[in-house]
Design an enzyme around this catalytic site. Structure first.
Site, short mmCIF file in Angstrom:
data_model
loop_
_atom_site.label_atom_id
_atom_site.label_comp_id
_atom_site.label_asym_id
_atom_site.label_seq_id
_atom_site.Cartn_x
_atom_site.Cartn_y
_atom_site.Cartn_z
N GLY A 49 7.28 4.76 6.33
CA GLY A 49 7.62 3.43 6.17
C GLY A 49 7.03 2.20 6.34
N HIS A 50 5.61 2.31 5.63
CA HIS A 50 4.56 1.56 5.98
C HIS A 50 3.47 1.74 5.04
CE1 HIS A 50 3.08 4.68 8.48
NE2 HIS A 50 1.91 4.32 7.88
N ALA A 51 2.88 0.76 4.86
CA ALA A 51 1.63 0.48 3.83
C ALA A 51 0.59 0.28 4.73
CB ALA A 51 1.64 -0.30 2.85
N ARG A 96 4.34 4.40 1.87
CA ARG A 96 4.69 5.84 1.96
C ARG A 96 5.76 6.17 2.87
NH1 ARG A 96 -0.30 5.99 4.42
NH2 ARG A 96 -0.56 4.35 2.93
N ILE A 121 1.40 -2.68 7.18
CA ILE A 121 2.67 -3.58 6.63
C ILE A 121 3.69 -2.84 6.69
CG2 ILE A 121 3.42 -4.68 4.49
CD1 ILE A 121 0.67 -4.81 3.48
#
Length: 138
Positions: A49-51, A96, A121
């Site tokens: 749940g981030h980039a 992702r 992020i």
């Protein structure tokens, strides 16, 4: 290209198991500075749940089954990691999520940089804004 997979070289010795190996800057398109793994998660767990702004990674699952959801801000794709000889390259600026399909699956990650909390992020809308801003710079 949103999905980039590699084949991890494997050699099986009869009755002795299989040795699998990849080499940084040969099989993986970057130098590896950090390796970590996630284990002990039950089926159904969702992680990620981030980039990352700059970080590049190779993900592979030596045991079990983990669904990887990718989103580059324009296109979405899914890759099932359920073969220890398959690796997934995840570039920077790629949202992702990892979903455990089987209890106790193991997700291994080789990263091209050391941990940096400022590289994350964690808000999807912030990610979308960053992708849109990068698109207007071309």
């Amino acid at each position: 290209m949103i999905i980039q997979t590699i084949s991890i070289k494997s050699v099986t010795a009869a009755g002795m198991g299989t040795l699998s190996v990849f080499e940084a800057e040969r099989d993986v398109p970057f130098a590896v500075k950090r390796i970590y793994y996630i284990h002990g998660a039950p089926e159904g767990v969702r992680r990620g749940g981030h980039a990352h702004k700059q970080l590049r990674q190779l993900l592979w699952c030596p045991y079990g089954s983990i669904l990887i959801r990718l989103d580059d801000g324009h296109e979405k794709a899914e890759v099932l990691l359920n073969d220890p000889a398959k690796g997934l390259i995840v570039e920077h600026n790629m949202w992702r999520e990892m979903l455990w399909q089987k209890t106790d699956s193991v997700l291994c990650v080789a990263a091209d940089s050391y941990y940096d909390a400022d590289d994350y992020i964690r808000d999807y809308e912030e990610f979308r804004r960053a992708v849109q801003a990068a698109g207007t710079e071309d």
